[in-house]
Design a protein around this motif. Structure first.
Motif, PDB file in Angstrom:
ATOM      1  N   PHE A   1       3.059 -40.346  58.652  1.00 35.28           N
ATOM      2  CA  PHE A   1       3.995 -40.559  57.537  1.00 35.28           C
ATOM      3  C   PHE A   1       5.412 -40.785  58.054  1.00 35.28           C
ATOM      4  O   PHE A   1       6.113 -41.707  57.598  1.00 35.28           O
ATOM      5  N   LEU A   2       5.843 -39.993  59.000  1.00 32.97           N
ATOM      6  CA  LEU A   2       7.195 -40.128  59.537  1.00 32.97           C
ATOM      7  C   LEU A   2       7.359 -41.418  60.342  1.00 32.97           C
ATOM      8  O   LEU A   2       8.423 -42.048  60.309  1.00 32.97           O
ATOM      9  N   ILE A   3       6.294 -41.814  61.038  1.00 30.47           N
ATOM     10  CA  ILE A   3       6.315 -43.084  61.765  1.00 30.47           C
ATOM     11  C   ILE A   3       6.486 -44.245  60.784  1.00 30.47           C
ATOM     12  O   ILE A   3       7.274 -45.178  61.005  1.00 30.47           O
ATOM     13  N   GLU A   4       5.731 -44.184  59.680  1.00 32.43           N
ATOM     14  CA  GLU A   4       5.802 -45.264  58.689  1.00 32.43           C
ATOM     15  C   GLU A   4       7.165 -45.332  58.014  1.00 32.43           C
ATOM     16  O   GLU A   4       7.533 -46.379  57.463  1.00 32.43           O
ATOM     17  N   LYS A   5       7.909 -44.240  58.044  1.00 27.03           N
ATOM     18  CA  LYS A   5       9.266 -44.217  57.503  1.00 27.03           C
ATOM     19  C   LYS A   5      10.297 -44.737  58.503  1.00 27.03           C
ATOM     20  O   LYS A   5      11.508 -44.728  58.228  1.00 27.03           O
ATOM     21  N   ASP A   6       9.813 -45.160  59.677  1.00 22.08           N
ATOM     22  CA  ASP A   6      10.682 -45.685  60.740  1.00 22.08           C
ATOM     23  C   ASP A   6      11.707 -44.650  61.209  1.00 22.08           C
ATOM     24  O   ASP A   6      12.841 -44.996  61.570  1.00 22.08           O
ATOM     25  N   LEU A   7      11.305 -43.393  61.222  1.00 23.29           N
ATOM     26  CA  LEU A   7      12.200 -42.334  61.688  1.00 23.29           C
ATOM     27  C   LEU A   7      12.015 -42.129  63.186  1.00 23.29           C
ATOM     28  O   LEU A   7      10.926 -42.302  63.737  1.00 23.29           O
ATOM     29  N   ARG A   8      13.089 -41.737  63.827  1.00 23.80           N
ATOM     30  CA  ARG A   8      13.083 -41.526  65.277  1.00 23.80           C
ATOM     31  C   ARG A   8      12.986 -40.032  65.557  1.00 23.80           C
ATOM     32  O   ARG A   8      13.851 -39.250  65.137  1.00 23.80           O
ATOM     33  N   PHE A   9      11.932 -39.650  66.290  1.00 19.63           N
ATOM     34  CA  PHE A   9      11.752 -38.220  66.545  1.00 19.63           C
ATOM     35  C   PHE A   9      10.846 -38.003  67.753  1.00 19.63           C
ATOM     36  O   PHE A   9      10.076 -38.867  68.147  1.00 19.63           O
ATOM     37  N   LYS A  10      10.968 -36.809  68.309  1.00 19.08           N
ATOM     38  CA  LYS A  10      10.035 -36.315  69.323  1.00 19.08           C
ATOM     39  C   LYS A  10       9.160 -35.261  68.653  1.00 19.08           C
ATOM     40  O   LYS A  10       9.580 -34.620  67.685  1.00 19.08           O
ATOM     41  N   HIS A  11       7.964 -35.076  69.167  1.00 17.48           N
ATOM     42  CA  HIS A  11       7.022 -34.165  68.534  1.00 17.48           C
ATOM     43  C   HIS A  11       6.614 -33.062  69.500  1.00 17.48           C
ATOM     44  O   HIS A  11       6.078 -33.324  70.581  1.00 17.48           O
ATOM     45  N   LEU A  12       6.867 -31.802  69.093  1.00 15.83           N
ATOM     46  CA  LEU A  12       6.377 -30.640  69.819  1.00 15.83           C
ATOM     47  C   LEU A  12       5.260 -30.031  68.979  1.00 15.83           C
ATOM     48  O   LEU A  12       5.500 -29.515  67.886  1.00 15.83           O
ATOM     49  N   ASN A  13       4.033 -30.085  69.485  1.00 20.79           N
ATOM     50  CA  ASN A  13       2.869 -29.671  68.708  1.00 20.79           C
ATOM     51  C   ASN A  13       2.287 -28.374  69.270  1.00 20.79           C
ATOM     52  O   ASN A  13       2.092 -28.245  70.482  1.00 20.79           O
ATOM     53  N   PHE A  14       2.012 -27.420  68.384  1.00 20.93           N
ATOM     54  CA  PHE A  14       1.450 -26.133  68.772  1.00 20.93           C
ATOM     55  C   PHE A  14       0.189 -25.867  67.948  1.00 20.93           C
ATOM     56  O   PHE A  14      -0.082 -26.556  66.964  1.00 20.93           O
ATOM     57  N   LYS A  15      -0.561 -24.850  68.333  1.00 19.72           N
ATOM     58  CA  LYS A  15      -1.779 -24.499  67.615  1.00 19.72           C
ATOM     59  C   LYS A  15      -1.436 -23.975  66.218  1.00 19.72           C
ATOM     60  O   LYS A  15      -0.335 -23.510  65.954  1.00 19.72           O
ATOM     61  N   ASP A  16      -2.428 -24.007  65.346  1.00 22.20           N
ATOM     62  CA  ASP A  16      -2.266 -23.538  63.973  1.00 22.20           C
ATOM     63  C   ASP A  16      -1.833 -22.070  63.954  1.00 22.20           C
ATOM     64  O   ASP A  16      -2.359 -21.246  64.703  1.00 22.20           O
TER      65      ASP A  16
END
Length: 335
Positions: free
Chosen positions: A256-271
């Motif tokens: 969703f954020l990619i489709e909004k053309d937003l610039r970001f880095k992603h830090l992903n953790f477990k649930d």
């Protein structure tokens, strides 16, 4: 991880037999299950992982809170407290767990929020309150057969339908697919918003609902802004940020954020990840953080992040909502 799941395939029949026998014991009355003379609605799934239970509970809260005294009862997964706990002004994610604390933060003036790993005891404690709840919503309690909910809503995700899955440990199913028969409503969650009627029909045929069941489709609606304790920013106003997620499946949010053309880095953790001091120190060095509402419940307690921490909220949208709403409301009105 996938290789290990295939290696453990010989265990699947054993796990299947154990869970099937347990369910059969409850079905035949060999194992005791308590029913209630007031409406108890269970929201759950057959699989491990995120199927959208929190947005569904919030949908039901919004549907019922104006006409009934509503309470939610959750396990409070990964909380640091024990036993029965009520949401109050002193509560936080450590006391209630992140999802119940989210319910409390959003609806505290309208509902009662409680947690207890023992659902029977939790319901008993709720019934001692004055005023007593008129409707109890059980969060993630589909396998808690010691409580016989009057109404079951089963969730399955569009990208991982339970008819196509296997039992643990090779697949993600907690119990045999026949467990779906206990549900009155089956909701296919996280669908693409433009899902076609032909695809819906294909999925309904795969689910093969019983005569007492209805199948619905839902998708996620994202807010148009991110929110902090003191500020709101429209998505199109966002400068480059870091997305921090600790949820079961962050892919839809990421897309969703990619489709909004937003610039970001992603830090992903477990649930339900509990952030370490080293991770929090890393977060302090960031300029702007956007996270999910659930993750925000765990991160908001750290004052060093307050000025840079925002969350993006979501809501469940249900196709044929009037039919879905009527099914729930008719059940509650019976009591």
């Amino acid at each position: 991880m996938k290789l290990l799941r295939y290696i453990f395939f010989p265990i699947v029949p054993i796990y299947y037999a154990i869970t099937w026998l347990r369910n059969k014991g409850f079905d035949l009355g060999v194992l005791s299950s308590k029913s209630y003379n007031f409406p108890v609605i269970c929201v759950g799934n057959l699989s491990v992982g995120g199927t959208g239970k929190t947005p569904m509970i919030e949908y039901l809260i919004r549907l019922l809170k104006h006409d009934y005294k509503v309470a939610t009862l959750s396990r409070g997964y990964k909380r640091k407290s024990d036993g029965f706990q009520l949401g109050n002004a002193q509560a936080n994610a450590d006391v209630l767990g992140d999802e119940p604390f989210q319910f409390y933060s959003k609806f505290k003036d309208d509902i009662t929020v409680a947690v207890d790993a023992n659902r029977q005891e939790g319901i008993a404690k709720l019934c001692e309150l004055n005023p007593q709840p008129e409707v109890i919503l059980l969060d993630d309690a589909y396998q808690h057969r010691k409580v016989q909910a009057g109404f079951n809503i089963l969730l399955t995700t569009y990208s991982d339908l339970y008819p196509n899955d296997f039992m643990l440990p090779t697949g993600n199913l907690r119990e045999p697919k026949s467990g779906a028969n206990r549900a009155q409503l089956i909701v296919v969650t996280k669908c693409p918003e433009g899902i076609s009627e032909s695809e819906k029909l294909h999925i309904v045929n795969a689910i093969n609902p019983k005569l007492h069941q209805q199948v619905f489709f839902s998708w996620v609606s994202y807010a148009k802004q991110v929110v902090s304790k003191q500020n709101t920013l429209l998505l199109e106003q966002l400068p480059e940020f870091t997305l921090i997620t600790g949820i079961a499946n962050p892919k839809p949010l990421f897309q969703f954020l990619i489709e909004k053309d937003l610039r970001f880095k992603h830090l992903n953790f477990k649930d339900h990840h509990h952030f370490t001091s080293e991770e929090l120190q890393q977060f302090e060095s960031l300029d702007l953080i956007v996270t999910t509402e659930k993750d925000y419940m765990r991160l908001m307690q750290y004052p060093q992040l307050a000025s840079k921490l925002y969350y993006l909220s979501i809501e469940a949208v249900i196709d044929r909502s009037s039919v879905f709403n009527a099914a729930v409301q008719n059940f509650v009105a019976q009591y």
